[in-house]
Design an enzyme around this catalytic site. Structure first.
Site, PDB file in Angstrom:
ATOM      1  N   GLU A 126       0.479   0.101  -8.589  1.00 39.94           N
ATOM      2  CA  GLU A 126       1.301  -0.937  -7.960  1.00 39.94           C
ATOM      3  C   GLU A 126       2.219  -0.338  -6.898  1.00 39.94           C
ATOM      4  O   GLU A 126       2.418  -0.935  -5.826  1.00 39.94           O
ATOM      5  CB  GLU A 126       2.115  -1.675  -9.022  1.00 39.94           C
ATOM      6  CG  GLU A 126       2.829  -2.899  -8.509  1.00 39.94           C
ATOM      7  CD  GLU A 126       1.889  -4.012  -8.069  1.00 39.94           C
ATOM      8  OE1 GLU A 126       1.926  -4.367  -6.867  1.00 39.94           O
ATOM      9  OE2 GLU A 126       1.130  -4.527  -8.900  1.00 39.94           O
ATOM     10  N   GLU A 144       0.813  -1.610   1.635  1.00 39.33           N
ATOM     11  CA  GLU A 144       1.126  -2.891   2.269  1.00 39.33           C
ATOM     12  C   GLU A 144       2.236  -2.743   3.309  1.00 39.33           C
ATOM     13  O   GLU A 144       2.137  -3.279   4.414  1.00 39.33           O
ATOM     14  CB  GLU A 144       1.529  -3.926   1.222  1.00 39.33           C
ATOM     15  CG  GLU A 144       0.368  -4.444   0.410  1.00 39.33           C
ATOM     16  CD  GLU A 144       0.773  -5.527  -0.574  1.00 39.33           C
ATOM     17  OE1 GLU A 144       1.984  -5.819  -0.703  1.00 39.33           O
ATOM     18  OE2 GLU A 144      -0.135  -6.075  -1.213  1.00 39.33           O
TER      19      GLU A 144
END
Length: 130
Positions: free
Chosen positions: A74, A81
């Site tokens: 994550e 991102e």
């Protein structure tokens, strides 16, 4: 003549600072990423269940590895991102691919962690229902 003590002290300070940067990164991601917040809650629940069911050392190791893998995936996804948004503010197919693949890595890690949880906690939770 070299200054070995100063060099070692400077190296130690840099190493300590790198831990600070890492913890700051985790905290920033935790504050901004809903999925990571979900994983944090799940981690607390899993740890609580682990103590309740008195997991063996081997079971704790498997749980720790599963949780750590999901958190790592994550965090890497969040970094990818952010970096993708920086270098490609407009949509680009390769930027979309990078984000999708990183999200896929999180999904794979989460499914594997869920399977670990089912194997370890499933029988114990079923026994409580009977």
């Amino acid at each position: 003549m070299a200054k070995p003590n100063l060099d070692k002290r400077n190296l130690l300070q840099r190493r300590i600072a790198s831990f600070g940067h890492a913890f700051r990164g985790i905290w920033m991601a935790l504050r901004s990423e809903l999925h990571l917040q979900f994983h944090a809650v799940a981690t607390v629940v899993v740890i609580g269940l682990g103590f309740y069911f008195e997991l063996t050392a081997t079971e704790w190791m498997m749980v720790a590895l599963a949780v750590g893998t999901v958190w790592s995936a994550e965090l890497v996804n969040t970094a990818i991102e952010a970096l993708t948004d920086l270098v490609s503010p407009e949509y680009h197919p390769l930027a979309g691919k990078a984000k999708d693949v990183a999200a896929g890595a999180v999904l794979v890690a989460a499914i594997a962690a869920m399977l670990v949880g089912l194997f370890i906690f499933g029988p114990r939770l079923l026994a409580l229902l009977h």
